[in-house]
Design an enzyme around this catalytic site. Sequence first.
Site, PDB file in Angstrom:
ATOM      1  CB  CYS A 114      -0.902   0.009   1.228  1.00 37.83           C
ATOM      2  SG  CYS A 114      -2.090  -1.338   1.210  1.00 37.83           S
ATOM      3  CB  CYS A 145      -4.292  -0.812  -0.888  1.00 35.14           C
ATOM      4  SG  CYS A 145      -2.726  -1.698  -0.846  1.00 35.14           S
TER       5      CYS A 145
END
Length: 256
Positions: A81, A162
Amino acid sequence: ISLGVVHSHALSSSSPSSESLKKTFIDKCEAFIQNNKSSSANNCQKIWSAFQQAFVGRDPCNVPMEAYDPLIHTVIQDPVCNRMLFWSKTKKIVHDFTEKRDCFLTLEDTLVGFIMNGLTWCGKEESNETFTTGCPGWTDCVNNTVRSFWNRASAAFADAACGDVTAMLNGSIATPFSPTSIFATIEVKRFKAAKVKSLSVVLVTKENKGTTCDDPSLQDLQKEIEPKLKYNCKAVPDAYRTPDRQDLSRKLSDRL
Ligand code: N1C
């Protein structure tokens, strides 16, 4: 055809080019795993076998991206992420940049992207051979072996996105957000507000020339993403064409 390869694989039933693609594939796969301990759960032989079934024995213009589903499902890859870097028409500058630092990750920094980057491959109907020359080009047919691979791998990369994602686009061309690019047709469509917080566009420009963040194609990009997903755009002078070579790196690093 390399005679050396024929010689060293004299007992193999496959053609020399099949053997050389397989060897390149396995060698790159193993090298990647050596350097990226987090991917050590992967088995290169298993990955090769999932990969080759996508196109061997098929018309090289008739390989849909779904043919690579087994490959994608075989690879074990942790999402990272906030560090994912997408790009369009900026391949060289992106990699000149990411080579020097570990903070951003492109598809080519993942196992399948690393293995296939720069390679050409295809099969042939009613043949179990693998070819690395004479394959259809990127625009010769829609469902060509190589293009479908990048479509499928890019889809998986974008599905894994993400947090804050970054996209490096080319401000020196008329349409930085090109509607036919993989970035536009596949990746952007898969950014889901439930997982992706923001999209930051880095528009690489030549000094003060070329397109700006107000470009109509970037307005299209903004309209394309889910409204909950934050959007921002920064124009950054091309680090390799301006005296201030640190600029691009600094601006990007500032985001972290
Ligand atoms: O069509 P594009 O760019 O928008 O595709 C780039 C986009 C990136 O964000 C990557 O995640 O799609 C992914 N990707 C690759 O990682 C990749 N590596 C090498 C797409 N294409 C990739 N290539 C080769 O670049 C591919 O074989 C083709 O020739 C180009 C497409 O790049 P583009 O049009 O600049």
